[in-house]
Write a protein that holds these residues in place. Sequence first.
Motif, PDB file in Angstrom:
ATOM      1  N   GLN A  36      14.158  -6.600  39.999  1.00 62.50           N
ATOM      2  CA  GLN A  36      12.800  -6.113  39.774  1.00 62.50           C
ATOM      3  C   GLN A  36      12.007  -6.060  41.083  1.00 62.50           C
ATOM      4  OE1 GLN A  36      13.416  -9.217  36.356  1.00 62.50           O
ATOM      5  NE2 GLN A  36      11.246  -8.898  36.749  1.00 62.50           N
ATOM      6  N   ALA A  37      10.743  -5.647  40.959  1.00 62.30           N
ATOM      7  CA  ALA A  37       9.862  -5.585  42.114  1.00 62.30           C
ATOM      8  C   ALA A  37       9.643  -6.955  42.737  1.00 62.30           C
ATOM      9  CB  ALA A  37       8.518  -4.972  41.721  1.00 62.30           C
ATOM     10  N   THR A  38       9.807  -8.015  41.940  1.00 57.53           N
ATOM     11  CA  THR A  38       9.647  -9.377  42.460  1.00 57.53           C
ATOM     12  C   THR A  38      10.807  -9.793  43.351  1.00 57.53           C
ATOM     13  OG1 THR A  38      10.759 -10.310  40.524  1.00 57.53           O
ATOM     14  CG2 THR A  38       8.352 -10.105  40.421  1.00 57.53           C
ATOM     15  N   GLY A  39      11.888  -9.028  43.339  1.00 54.23           N
ATOM     16  CA  GLY A  39      13.084  -9.387  44.084  1.00 54.23           C
ATOM     17  C   GLY A  39      14.104 -10.121  43.251  1.00 54.23           C
ATOM     18  N   GLU A  40      13.720 -10.549  42.064  1.00 53.11           N
ATOM     19  CA  GLU A  40      14.607 -11.313  41.201  1.00 53.11           C
ATOM     20  C   GLU A  40      15.156 -10.432  40.079  1.00 53.11           C
ATOM     21  OE1 GLU A  40      12.240 -15.547  41.862  1.00 53.11           O
ATOM     22  OE2 GLU A  40      12.189 -14.556  39.899  1.00 53.11           O
ATOM     23  N   PHE A  66      -3.227 -10.274  26.263  1.00 51.05           N
ATOM     24  CA  PHE A  66      -2.439 -11.093  27.182  1.00 51.05           C
ATOM     25  C   PHE A  66      -2.042 -10.293  28.421  1.00 51.05           C
ATOM     26  CE2 PHE A  66       1.967 -11.974  28.496  1.00 51.05           C
ATOM     27  CZ  PHE A  66       1.861 -13.279  28.938  1.00 51.05           C
ATOM     28  N   ALA A  67      -1.515  -9.076  28.207  1.00 50.30           N
ATOM     29  CA  ALA A  67      -1.062  -8.244  29.326  1.00 50.30           C
ATOM     30  C   ALA A  67      -2.232  -7.823  30.213  1.00 50.30           C
ATOM     31  CB  ALA A  67      -0.326  -7.017  28.797  1.00 50.30           C
ATOM     32  N   ARG A  68      -3.315  -7.362  29.588  1.00 50.16           N
ATOM     33  CA  ARG A  68      -4.463  -6.882  30.353  1.00 50.16           C
ATOM     34  C   ARG A  68      -5.074  -8.002  31.187  1.00 50.16           C
ATOM     35  NH1 ARG A  68      -9.721  -6.983  29.451  1.00 50.16           N
ATOM     36  NH2 ARG A  68      -9.469  -7.789  27.340  1.00 50.16           N
ATOM     37  N   LEU A  69      -5.188  -9.180  30.603  1.00 50.62           N
ATOM     38  CA  LEU A  69      -5.790 -10.301  31.319  1.00 50.62           C
ATOM     39  C   LEU A  69      -4.923 -10.748  32.487  1.00 50.62           C
ATOM     40  CD1 LEU A  69      -7.272 -12.485  28.456  1.00 50.62           C
ATOM     41  CD2 LEU A  69      -8.497 -11.613  30.447  1.00 50.62           C
ATOM     42  N   GLN A  81      -2.903  -9.064  34.271  1.00 52.40           N
ATOM     43  CA  GLN A  81      -2.985  -8.088  35.360  1.00 52.40           C
ATOM     44  C   GLN A  81      -4.342  -8.134  36.057  1.00 52.40           C
ATOM     45  OE1 GLN A  81      -1.826  -4.468  33.398  1.00 52.40           O
ATOM     46  NE2 GLN A  81       0.309  -5.102  33.196  1.00 52.40           N
ATOM     47  N   ALA A  82      -5.413  -8.299  35.289  1.00 52.12           N
ATOM     48  CA  ALA A  82      -6.743  -8.367  35.895  1.00 52.12           C
ATOM     49  C   ALA A  82      -6.909  -9.635  36.726  1.00 52.12           C
ATOM     50  CB  ALA A  82      -7.814  -8.304  34.811  1.00 52.12           C
ATOM     51  N   VAL A  83      -6.424 -10.753  36.210  1.00 57.32           N
ATOM     52  CA  VAL A  83      -6.582 -12.035  36.915  1.00 57.32           C
ATOM     53  C   VAL A  83      -5.724 -12.057  38.178  1.00 57.32           C
ATOM     54  CG1 VAL A  83      -6.223 -14.519  36.755  1.00 57.32           C
ATOM     55  CG2 VAL A  83      -7.220 -13.293  34.826  1.00 57.32           C
ATOM     56  N   SER A  84      -4.489 -11.572  38.094  1.00 60.97           N
ATOM     57  CA  SER A  84      -3.626 -11.594  39.278  1.00 60.97           C
ATOM     58  C   SER A  84      -4.156 -10.650  40.358  1.00 60.97           C
ATOM     59  CB  SER A  84      -2.191 -11.215  38.900  1.00 60.97           C
ATOM     60  OG  SER A  84      -2.127  -9.901  38.375  1.00 60.97           O
ATOM     61  N   SER A  85      -4.773  -9.542  39.962  1.00 56.66           N
ATOM     62  CA  SER A  85      -5.381  -8.631  40.930  1.00 56.66           C
ATOM     63  C   SER A  85      -6.587  -9.282  41.593  1.00 56.66           C
ATOM     64  CB  SER A  85      -5.797  -7.343  40.220  1.00 56.66           C
ATOM     65  OG  SER A  85      -6.413  -6.454  41.117  1.00 56.66           O
ATOM     66  N   LEU A  86      -7.397 -10.001  40.823  1.00 59.67           N
ATOM     67  CA  LEU A  86      -8.544 -10.702  41.381  1.00 59.67           C
ATOM     68  C   LEU A  86      -8.094 -11.776  42.369  1.00 59.67           C
ATOM     69  CD1 LEU A  86     -11.532 -11.490  41.523  1.00 59.67           C
ATOM     70  CD2 LEU A  86     -11.196 -12.836  39.427  1.00 59.67           C
ATOM     71  N   GLU A  87      -7.019 -12.465  42.065  1.00 60.00           N
ATOM     72  CA  GLU A  87      -6.517 -13.499  42.972  1.00 60.00           C
ATOM     73  C   GLU A  87      -6.130 -12.899  44.319  1.00 60.00           C
ATOM     74  OE1 GLU A  87      -3.195 -17.105  43.100  1.00 60.00           O
ATOM     75  OE2 GLU A  87      -2.940 -15.432  41.692  1.00 60.00           O
ATOM     76  N   LEU A  88      -5.487 -11.740  44.318  1.00 56.40           N
ATOM     77  CA  LEU A  88      -5.123 -11.090  45.575  1.00 56.40           C
ATOM     78  C   LEU A  88      -6.352 -10.692  46.371  1.00 56.40           C
ATOM     79  CD1 LEU A  88      -2.140 -11.065  44.755  1.00 56.40           C
ATOM     80  CD2 LEU A  88      -2.061  -8.649  45.379  1.00 56.40           C
ATOM     81  N   ASP A  89      -7.380 -10.187  45.685  1.00 52.19           N
ATOM     82  CA  ASP A  89      -8.600  -9.792  46.385  1.00 52.19           C
ATOM     83  C   ASP A  89      -9.333 -11.004  46.952  1.00 52.19           C
ATOM     84  OD1 ASP A  89      -8.076  -7.167  45.831  1.00 52.19           O
ATOM     85  OD2 ASP A  89      -9.416  -7.036  44.108  1.00 52.19           O
ATOM     86  N   LYS A 118       2.773  -6.983  36.188  1.00 51.18           N
ATOM     87  CA  LYS A 118       2.877  -5.564  35.853  1.00 51.18           C
ATOM     88  C   LYS A 118       3.802  -5.343  34.653  1.00 51.18           C
ATOM     89  CE  LYS A 118       0.172  -4.351  39.177  1.00 51.18           C
ATOM     90  NZ  LYS A 118      -1.221  -3.960  38.857  1.00 51.18           N
ATOM     91  N   GLY A 119       4.777  -6.217  34.515  1.00 53.59           N
ATOM     92  CA  GLY A 119       5.711  -6.078  33.404  1.00 53.59           C
ATOM     93  C   GLY A 119       5.149  -6.518  32.072  1.00 53.59           C
ATOM     94  N   ASN A 120       4.012  -7.230  32.069  1.00 54.52           N
ATOM     95  CA  ASN A 120       3.466  -7.746  30.811  1.00 54.52           C
ATOM     96  C   ASN A 120       3.051  -6.650  29.844  1.00 54.52           C
ATOM     97  OD1 ASN A 120       1.765 -10.582  32.370  1.00 54.52           O
ATOM     98  ND2 ASN A 120       3.877 -10.350  31.704  1.00 54.52           N
TER      99      ASN A 120
END
Length: 407
Positions: free
Chosen positions: A204-208, A319-322, A324-332, A367-369
């Motif tokens: 996958q995109a994660t490398g795993e 679950f999926a939307r949250l 993705q939103a939370v992980s994007s906020l963490e990167l920012d 992204k897979g969620n």
Amino acid sequence: MATSSAPLPTESDRTGFADELDERVRQFLTEHDPTSTDPLRFLQARFDAGLAWIHFPRGLGGLDAPRSLQPRVDAPFDQVGAPTHDLGRIGVGLGMAGPTILSHGSAEQQQRWLRPLWTGEQVWCQLFSEPGAGSDLAAVSTRAVRDGESWIVDGQKVWTSMAHEASWAILVARTDPSATKHRGLTYFACDMTAPGVEVRPLRQATGEAEFNEVFLTSVRIPDSDRIGETGAGWNVAMTTLKNERVFIGSGAAPREDGMIGIVADLWRTRPELRTAGLAERLVTVWIDAEAARLAGERARQALATGQPGNEGAGAKIAFARLNQAVSSLELDLLGEQALHYEQWTMRRPATVDFRVRSAGYRFLRAKGNSIEGGTTEILRNIIAERVLGLPAEPRNDTSVAWKDLPR
């Protein structure tokens, strides 16, 4: 299999029912020291005592008790650190295969599979998705042809978690190509060690390679491993998918559990990262996360009264939307620090734990969620048509009306 013969109070006498369960748990823990008993033996004994799925029938890990009393039974085991399950490893078995076997399996199948499935002796995977079918389960092309007392199965499945460690799989295959696509399916349990089963990793995109693709070449499945009637695979699969969505989207959790807790802690401990715009985003996703958590708790309480319904689709979407939103906020929040990625070594993990990985991993994996466990687009259709009762979209399969499909 040993089970207690002592009668339980009727469900109408809930106080007496709960008191009787408390006594059963107390007696069990007295007779089975969780610190010295082999973990597998402990779980086997708990199943035999009816303290596994308490709403299941007697002899199948339960006591015909109200599902709502399960937390009351689990709490004392948790308090003493009793052996428990690795949900990441056997989640398909516990959350999907088990309820399906109970609802549609024969008495022999229930006796054969439910105990080792619950104790973790057997790892199960899910052979539903196919490269050519996308999110349309009814369009699967994997074929099963009757040959005496067996079925010969040929086809390919994809995005299969735990296939590389599973001993059994739940499988949907087409047994009547002349029937309309929802009617020509049959549901099987497939021995993953059988000749003709080949598992290949999907990086996958994660490398795993957490997921796999599975090739089935002239795999022989005994008719005794067919779950439900021939041609009734769609009905059986709907039981699986409803339980899957509840399992994914409605797990019990304290406030700020999961990725929202990681980002909230980052905000509290790293004041130099804060900006006004990011503060507004954090408050928004925090509120959304808490609303989703409370909705999940309500779904579990409703589940105590019967089988899961289509409402589980909403929990899965949230679950999926949250995530993705939370992980994007963490990167920012982290800015250039988020560009560091822990490693790119090819691995085939058995479980996924977002909490112990890097921000970059969480962003990519989230992204897979919105694909796994039912794509968000398909789940929105389910909510619109089967929960809200809105008119169905026109579909290419005009030979069968959507409103006439089994619920």
